[in-house]
Design a protein around this motif. Structure first.
Motif, short mmCIF file in Angstrom:
data_model
loop_
_atom_site.label_atom_id
_atom_site.label_comp_id
_atom_site.label_asym_id
_atom_site.label_seq_id
_atom_site.Cartn_x
_atom_site.Cartn_y
_atom_site.Cartn_z
N THR A 35 0.85 -1.20 0.00
CA THR A 35 0.00 0.00 0.00
C THR A 35 0.88 1.25 0.00
O THR A 35 0.58 2.24 -0.68
CB THR A 35 -0.90 0.01 1.25
OG1 THR A 35 -1.49 -1.28 1.39
CG2 THR A 35 -1.99 1.04 1.14
N ASP A 36 1.99 1.20 0.77
CA ASP A 36 2.94 2.32 0.75
C ASP A 36 3.48 2.54 -0.67
O ASP A 36 3.54 3.65 -1.17
CB ASP A 36 4.13 2.05 1.68
CG ASP A 36 3.73 2.00 3.14
OD1 ASP A 36 2.73 2.65 3.49
OD2 ASP A 36 4.41 1.32 3.92
N SER A 69 1.25 4.23 -3.03
CA SER A 69 1.00 5.67 -2.81
C SER A 69 2.03 6.53 -3.56
O SER A 69 1.94 7.75 -3.54
CB SER A 69 1.00 5.99 -1.31
OG SER A 69 2.29 5.82 -0.78
#
Ligand code: MN
Length: 319
Positions: A242-243, A246
């Motif tokens: 998820t990081d 981003s």
């Protein structure tokens, strides 16, 4: 199927519920949500089977008698598998599921193999919890069930950010919030908060990640060395992908980690790329924007294979 009450048509006395291995928020939310709903609204004995969830989801199981064995020798009149696209995905409760008189599958994976006697699969839904809530009578949903179901919806929709989110997803979440659940705490606890050590290893992994702007692609690898250095292992690395996702100016990202036996690849995309197709071509599965696979290839070979598929999808789109 229109209602959960239809599942009880053959008057079962003993019901087992199960999900899939490495249960995520949607899986735990669905199993515990249906557990509370049936417990509070029927006279059946209901046994939830789940692998012990990750810490941030344990508030849903704490104090409730879930079982993590395969249930061999246990007889149930009805078994309901939730959020499991394939019988191979079931671990806890697998034997009990197979031995049950009647088997029902409730899910939202397009790839579901329809392994139940009755199958209720809604591929457009954000989550199994959304599918499940639609089958429940609103007045019969208590706060424990509502908190579990809400957790599943926010976890599988990335807190309403993924394009699987529809007006119906938000209406469903609104109805559950209306039950008086601590919804902002649930979002914070399951989707924002991280353990300090997890954040540190994530920062180190991102620090060593590779961003290829011309490919609109980024990837990172967590081999055993880095996991040992930080004392954080595969099951607590779920947020790293998820990081990566981003990062601005990426269409797709890949996170590869050693899970103790093999490398696992976790894929995310924002748009333009269908990562479910890429994962499927590597023996895995998932959704268009979030998918995964196991691999015997070395990390650099996995990266090469994924990049080839991304390029092929772009070419196909141009054609
Ligand atoms: Mn799900």
């Amino acid at each position: 199927m229109r209602t959960i009450e239809e599942c009880l048509a053959h008057a079962p006395k003993r019901i087992m519920l199960c999900g899939h291995k490495h249960p995520d928020g949607d899986c735990v939310g669905a199993v515990m949500g249906l557990y509370h709903y049936l417990n509070e609204n029927s006279s059946c004995t209901v046994v939830p089977y789940l692998e012990t969830p990750i810490e941030s989801l344990q508030f849903l199981t704490e104090g409730f008698p879930f079982r993590s064995d395969d249930g061999n020798g246990e007889q149930f009149d009805l078994a309901i598998a939730l959020d499991a696209s394939d019988i191979e995905r079931i671990t806890a409760g697998l034997a009990a599921f197979q031995q049950a008189v009647e088997k029902i599958v409730i899910d939202h994976h397009e790839t579901n193999t329809l392994f139940g006697d009755r199958n209720h699969v809604v591929p457009d839904a954000s989550s199994t919890c959304e599918v499940l809530t639609a089958l429940m009578q609103e007045e019969k949903i208590g706060t424990d069930a509502a908190a579990a179901l809400f957790t599943g919806i926010v976890c599988d929709s990335g807190v309403f950010r993924y394009d699987s989110t529809t007006p119906e997803t938000l209406r469903t979440a609104a109805r559950l919030i209306g039950k008086g659940i601590p919804f902002s705490w649930i979002i914070e606890h399951t989707n924002v908060e991280r353990k300090y050590d997890e954040l540190k290893i994530a920062s180190a992994i991102i620090h060593d990640s590779v961003f290829l702007p011309e490919e609109r692609f980024a990837y990172a690898v967590a081999d055993l060395d880095i996991q040992e250095k930080y004392g954080v292992f595969s099951k607590d690395l779920g947020n790293v992908v998820t990081d990566l996702n981003s990062i601005a100016d990426t269409d797709a990202v890949l996170f590869i980690y050693w899970n103790g036996e093999r490398y696992k690849g976790s894929l995310r995309s924002k748009s333009a790329i269908d990562v479910a197709a890429i994962a499927a071509s590597l023996g895995g599965g998932g959704h268009i924007r979030a998918a995964g696979f196991d691999s015997d290839l070395a990390p650099e070979e996995i990266v090469r294979a994924v990049l080839e598929k991304i390029r092929a999808q772009r070419e196909e789109r141009k054609a």
